[in-house]
Design a protein around this motif. Structure first.
Motif, PDB file in Angstrom:
ATOM      1  N   HIS A 168       0.811  -1.221   0.000  1.00  0.00           N
ATOM      2  CA  HIS A 168       0.000   0.000   0.000  1.00  0.00           C
ATOM      3  C   HIS A 168       0.844   1.271   0.000  1.00  0.00           C
ATOM      4  N   LEU A 169       1.917   1.270   0.786  1.00  0.00           N
ATOM      5  CA  LEU A 169       2.711   2.493   0.941  1.00  0.00           C
ATOM      6  C   LEU A 169       3.678   2.710  -0.209  1.00  0.00           C
ATOM      7  N   ASN A 170       3.964   1.641  -0.972  1.00  0.00           N
ATOM      8  CA  ASN A 170       4.874   1.761  -2.120  1.00  0.00           C
ATOM      9  C   ASN A 170       6.277   2.200  -1.679  1.00  0.00           C
ATOM     10  N   LEU A 171       6.718   1.672  -0.521  1.00  0.00           N
ATOM     11  CA  LEU A 171       7.997   2.062   0.056  1.00  0.00           C
ATOM     12  C   LEU A 171       8.935   0.875   0.204  1.00  0.00           C
ATOM     13  N   LYS A 172      10.237   1.174   0.116  1.00  0.00           N
ATOM     14  CA  LYS A 172      11.292   0.215   0.424  1.00  0.00           C
ATOM     15  C   LYS A 172      11.992   0.675   1.704  1.00  0.00           C
ATOM     16  N   PRO A 173      12.718  -0.199   2.371  1.00  0.00           N
ATOM     17  CA  PRO A 173      13.340   0.176   3.650  1.00  0.00           C
ATOM     18  C   PRO A 173      14.186   1.443   3.584  1.00  0.00           C
ATOM     19  N   GLU A 174      14.910   1.629   2.497  1.00  0.00           N
ATOM     20  CA  GLU A 174      15.796   2.793   2.406  1.00  0.00           C
ATOM     21  C   GLU A 174      15.047   4.103   2.184  1.00  0.00           C
ATOM     22  N   ASN A 175      13.746   4.035   1.939  1.00  0.00           N
ATOM     23  CA  ASN A 175      12.968   5.238   1.651  1.00  0.00           C
ATOM     24  C   ASN A 175      12.499   5.990   2.886  1.00  0.00           C
ATOM     25  N   ILE A 176      12.648   5.397   4.073  1.00  0.00           N
ATOM     26  CA  ILE A 176      12.100   6.041   5.270  1.00  0.00           C
ATOM     27  C   ILE A 176      13.180   6.324   6.310  1.00  0.00           C
ATOM     28  N   LYS A 216       0.665   6.583  -3.315  1.00  0.00           N
ATOM     29  CA  LYS A 216      -0.231   5.540  -3.797  1.00  0.00           C
ATOM     30  C   LYS A 216      -1.531   5.672  -3.021  1.00  0.00           C
ATOM     31  N   ARG A 217      -2.608   5.926  -3.732  1.00  0.00           N
ATOM     32  CA  ARG A 217      -3.892   6.208  -3.103  1.00  0.00           C
ATOM     33  C   ARG A 217      -3.735   7.396  -2.140  1.00  0.00           C
ATOM     34  N   GLU A 218      -4.257   7.260  -0.910  1.00  0.00           N
ATOM     35  CA  GLU A 218      -4.169   8.375   0.037  1.00  0.00           C
ATOM     36  C   GLU A 218      -2.846   8.418   0.781  1.00  0.00           C
ATOM     37  N   PHE A 219      -1.970   7.452   0.509  1.00  0.00           N
ATOM     38  CA  PHE A 219      -0.705   7.349   1.239  1.00  0.00           C
ATOM     39  C   PHE A 219       0.415   8.065   0.484  1.00  0.00           C
ATOM     40  N   LYS A 220       0.688   9.285   0.906  1.00  0.00           N
ATOM     41  CA  LYS A 220       1.761  10.070   0.300  1.00  0.00           C
ATOM     42  C   LYS A 220       2.929  10.138   1.270  1.00  0.00           C
ATOM     43  N   THR A 221       4.138   9.898   0.760  1.00  0.00           N
ATOM     44  CA  THR A 221       5.337   9.897   1.601  1.00  0.00           C
ATOM     45  C   THR A 221       6.413  10.776   1.008  1.00  0.00           C
ATOM     46  N   GLN A 222       7.040  11.585   1.841  1.00  0.00           N
ATOM     47  CA  GLN A 222       8.229  12.329   1.448  1.00  0.00           C
ATOM     48  C   GLN A 222       9.263  12.210   2.569  1.00  0.00           C
ATOM     49  N   THR A 223      10.503  11.952   2.170  1.00  0.00           N
ATOM     50  CA  THR A 223      11.614  11.872   3.117  1.00  0.00           C
ATOM     51  C   THR A 223      12.662  12.894   2.725  1.00  0.00           C
ATOM     52  N   THR A 227      10.779  11.606   7.808  1.00  0.00           N
ATOM     53  CA  THR A 227       9.791  11.139   6.837  1.00  0.00           C
ATOM     54  C   THR A 227       8.425  11.671   7.240  1.00  0.00           C
ATOM     55  N   VAL A 228       7.657  12.129   6.272  1.00  0.00           N
ATOM     56  CA  VAL A 228       6.281  12.574   6.506  1.00  0.00           C
ATOM     57  C   VAL A 228       5.358  11.688   5.667  1.00  0.00           C
ATOM     58  N   LEU A 250       0.914   1.377   9.870  1.00  0.00           N
ATOM     59  CA  LEU A 250       1.858   0.955  10.905  1.00  0.00           C
ATOM     60  C   LEU A 250       2.391  -0.452  10.672  1.00  0.00           C
ATOM     61  N   ASN A 251       1.553  -1.359  10.202  1.00  0.00           N
ATOM     62  CA  ASN A 251       2.051  -2.704   9.911  1.00  0.00           C
ATOM     63  C   ASN A 251       3.058  -2.697   8.771  1.00  0.00           C
ATOM     64  N   GLU A 252       2.825  -1.871   7.763  1.00  0.00           N
ATOM     65  CA  GLU A 252       3.768  -1.846   6.637  1.00  0.00           C
ATOM     66  C   GLU A 252       5.051  -1.108   6.989  1.00  0.00           C
ATOM     67  N   LEU A 253       4.957  -0.053   7.792  1.00  0.00           N
ATOM     68  CA  LEU A 253       6.177   0.606   8.257  1.00  0.00           C
ATOM     69  C   LEU A 253       7.016  -0.340   9.113  1.00  0.00           C
ATOM     70  N   ASP A 254       6.346  -1.082   9.983  1.00  0.00           N
ATOM     71  CA  ASP A 254       7.078  -2.037  10.817  1.00  0.00           C
ATOM     72  C   ASP A 254       7.744  -3.106   9.959  1.00  0.00           C
ATOM     73  N   ALA A 255       7.054  -3.553   8.931  1.00  0.00           N
ATOM     74  CA  ALA A 255       7.646  -4.554   8.040  1.00  0.00           C
ATOM     75  C   ALA A 255       8.914  -4.025   7.383  1.00  0.00           C
ATOM     76  N   LEU A 256       8.934  -2.727   7.055  1.00  0.00           N
ATOM     77  CA  LEU A 256      10.103  -2.140   6.405  1.00  0.00           C
ATOM     78  C   LEU A 256      11.349  -2.198   7.275  1.00  0.00           C
ATOM     79  N   VAL A 257      11.176  -2.097   8.589  1.00  0.00           N
ATOM     80  CA  VAL A 257      12.349  -2.060   9.472  1.00  0.00           C
ATOM     81  C   VAL A 257      12.581  -3.365  10.228  1.00  0.00           C
ATOM     82  N   ASN A 258      11.548  -4.188  10.359  1.00  0.00           N
ATOM     83  CA  ASN A 258      11.693  -5.372  11.218  1.00  0.00           C
ATOM     84  C   ASN A 258      11.480  -6.713  10.531  1.00  0.00           C
ATOM     85  N   ILE A 259      11.225  -6.690   9.234  1.00  0.00           N
ATOM     86  CA  ILE A 259      11.125  -7.927   8.470  1.00  0.00           C
ATOM     87  C   ILE A 259      12.074  -7.833   7.276  1.00  0.00           C
ATOM     88  N   ASN A 260      12.841  -8.873   7.056  1.00  0.00           N
ATOM     89  CA  ASN A 260      13.691  -8.942   5.866  1.00  0.00           C
ATOM     90  C   ASN A 260      12.783  -9.253   4.679  1.00  0.00           C
TER      91      ASN A 260
END
Length: 289
Positions: free
Chosen positions: A17-25, A54-61, A70-71, A85-95
């Motif tokens: 949903h967030l369209n993010l990779k770990p290095e993006n945040i 992506k959709r309502e989820f806009k991110t800028q770092t 990161t906002v 929150l689940n996807e942000l956690d996955a970015l930092v705590n799941i390989n």
């Protein structure tokens, strides 16, 4: 290993949903509801290194006075917080390559900048409120095992005081991060309990054409107190942020610009100015976090 159906990745290996990779945040993250509010914050940055939506989820770092931040816009409601929150956690705590949970876990600092309506006469429009406790009326967190992070005495007191209808599910109460509370508190900022509703109209006591289950609920909430904490304001995200952050091991604080007072029926004559002042306050505190 976490199955592909449970942790969904895009073809570029970003979270779904967030369209993010770990290095993006960054590890210090500001939440806003409205995607348009992201750039109201990042326009103050020295530089922006990454941007996506992506959709309502806009991110800028980017970088603000030497601090990488990161906002993210979460959209409206606790269901969206569950995604973010689940996807942000996955970015930092799941390989994401092996789909395995990392042995060493990372804690994020999450600060919500929001707008809200006050439920107390003594909290005027254009003031700021820090949510010491989030009181969830939305049921989302009840899908998880929450007993070790919630405050059952507060929940029971609220249920009794409001004669809460059990058909609507059991409210949950979760405290903010003590670390972030100490860092962001200020004598000019009101503190108390923020109630998180599952909707904007009926769940917050607004009546248009539909009859609501309890049209006295807001008045009951006005008079509720727990260990000298009143319900200061009513919105749609804070308790979910606090609950998931506590469960996942992250630090969270919610700050609101009060643009309406539901008790006396007033609305700010300059709501954008109140929000801008809260943004400035938050950025200058988070950069030294």
């Amino acid at each position: 290993m976490i199955a592909a159906s449970e942790l969904i990745l895009n073809p570029d290996r970003s979270v779904y949903h967030l369209n993010l990779k770990p290095e993006n945040i960054a590890h210090d993250i500001i939440f806003v509801g409205d995607p348009d509010r992201v750039e109201k914050i990042t326009q103050l940055f020295d530089l922006i290194e990454f941007s996506t939506q992506k959709r309502e989820f806009k991110t800028q770092t980017g970088i603000y006075k030497g601090k990488r931040l990161t906002v993210i816009s979460t959209g409206i409601g606790a269901d969206n917080i569950d995604i973010v929150l689940n996807e942000l956690d996955a970015l930092v705590n799941i390989n994401l390559e092996t789909r395995k949970i990392k042995e060493k876990l990372t804690s994020l600092n999450i600060v919500r900048i929001g707008t809200s309506g006050s439920l107390q006469v003594g909290i005027p429009v254009d003031s700021f409120v820090m949510s010491k406790i989030g009181l969830g009326l939305d049921n989302m967190l009840r899908s998880y095992q929450t007993d070790y992070i919630t405050i059952p005495d507060l929940e029971n007191a609220f249920i009794k005081h409001t004669n809460w209808d059990s058909d609507k599910g059991r409210p949950y109460a979760v405290a903010c991060s003590e670390k972030l509370e100490k860092h962001f508190e200020n004598p000019i900022i009101f503190k108390g309990i923020t109630a998180t509703a599952g909707g904007f109209y009926g769940p917050q006591g607004r009546i248009l054409r539909l009859v609501i289950q309890d049209n006295n609920l807001n008045k009951k909430m006005d008079s509720f107190s727990y260990v000298e904490n009143n319900i200061t304001n009513l919105e749609m995200e804070t308790a979910a942020i606090y609950g998931l952050s506590a469960l996942l091991g992250h630090h969270a604080i919610s700050l609101n610009a009060i643009i309406a007072n539901r008790t006396n029926g007033t609305f700010s004559s300059a709501p954008n100015l109140a929000i801008e002042k809260l943004i400035d306050y938050t950025l200058n505190k988070i950069r030294i976090l």
